[in-house]
Design a protein around this motif. Sequence first.
Motif, short mmCIF file in Angstrom:
data_model
loop_
_atom_site.label_atom_id
_atom_site.label_comp_id
_atom_site.label_asym_id
_atom_site.label_seq_id
_atom_site.Cartn_x
_atom_site.Cartn_y
_atom_site.Cartn_z
N LYS A 136 -45.61 -39.29 39.59
CA LYS A 136 -44.78 -38.41 40.41
C LYS A 136 -44.74 -38.86 41.66
CE LYS A 136 -46.09 -34.25 39.35
NZ LYS A 136 -45.33 -34.34 37.98
N ASP A 165 -40.63 -38.12 35.49
CA ASP A 165 -40.69 -38.15 36.93
C ASP A 165 -39.89 -39.23 37.41
OD1 ASP A 165 -42.44 -36.00 36.92
OD2 ASP A 165 -44.24 -37.19 37.19
N GLY A 198 -51.76 -37.73 36.51
CA GLY A 198 -50.21 -37.68 36.52
C GLY A 198 -49.54 -37.64 37.64
#
Length: 322
Positions: A256, A197, A252
């Motif tokens: 991102k 990312d 996560g």
Amino acid sequence: MSTDPTPGASGAETVYFSPERRAAVLVETLPYIQRFAGSIIVVKFGGNAMVDDELAARFAEDVVLMHSVGIRPVVVHGGGPQIGALMDRLGIESEFRDGLRVTDAETLDVARMVLVGKVNRDIVSGINRHGPLAVGLSGEDAGLIRASARNPELGFVGDVESVNPAIIERLLAEDLIPVVSTIGVDLSGQAYNINADTVAAAVAGALGAERILYLTDVEGLLADVDDPSTRISRIDLSGLDALFADGTISGGMIPKVRACVDAVEAGVGSAHMVDGRIPHVVLLELFTDVGIGTMVLPDGGVAADGRGVEGPDGTAPGEVTP
Ligand code: ADP
Ligand code: MG
């Protein structure tokens, strides 16, 4: 690929349109095609879309279609699940600290083999079934990604120091589609595994990309991670600050969303987190106004392409929906 009228990966039934309707659909995409023609769009490929063959094939079609209408797509990919799977097969134990895999020399070898030797090859091959278009790159190639150790305790987990986009620009000038594995190197030539990312945002910034799309495993950024109906359709950087502060963004989503912020701060027009479980989600995002996923905009809520003042769902920038 089968020419049979097979249903999509979602299991949805294939719908047949008359030739007239097909022509009308093509014409409806004309403003979008004109808007994006010539622009660079970075797509971070990850999550389910990457481990499901059907979704991966739809993704390859989307990338080829983008290219065919004059967009210059750049694909950046991760591969955490595939690295984990090979580690298991080899009987190597993974140790995690704060959600990051501790990467010793052996783990780095596995990560590099999986990302560069397998995942990258699969994406390149999927695209090249449609023509000689994609070229795979590692961040090690032509000095693309300069990395440094994030924290000695994590071993060879890297942060992006800088991106030299020259090799990507050369490939784009040749009308090719670069597909980037996120291994970087330091000045001594030591390789590091870097969060995909983060790399995607740095690459998009360095290229002056118009837009960055993140394919993920959720509907987008959710106000309540357990409730898909709480998808935030559009948000600006200040709005995200608040969601970091109150803990809405976790796991996560942290790298991102940080990457979306970095990309927008680096001048990318808008960053989009979209549901990679939806077949052809890239086309839906780019060529329709269905308002898919979460769009991250600069403060004030206007993307470089003018989008964001009035969203398809009528929400104001920075507003948390519903
Ligand atoms: P990717 O393969 O796209 O990088 P990750 O698992 O790293 O996927 O990140 C997406 C995950 O982040 C989601 O599946 C979800 O479990 C988690 N998550 C944490 N907070 C949120 C939030 N506010 N909205 C959506 N997802 C969230
Ligand atoms: Mg992730």
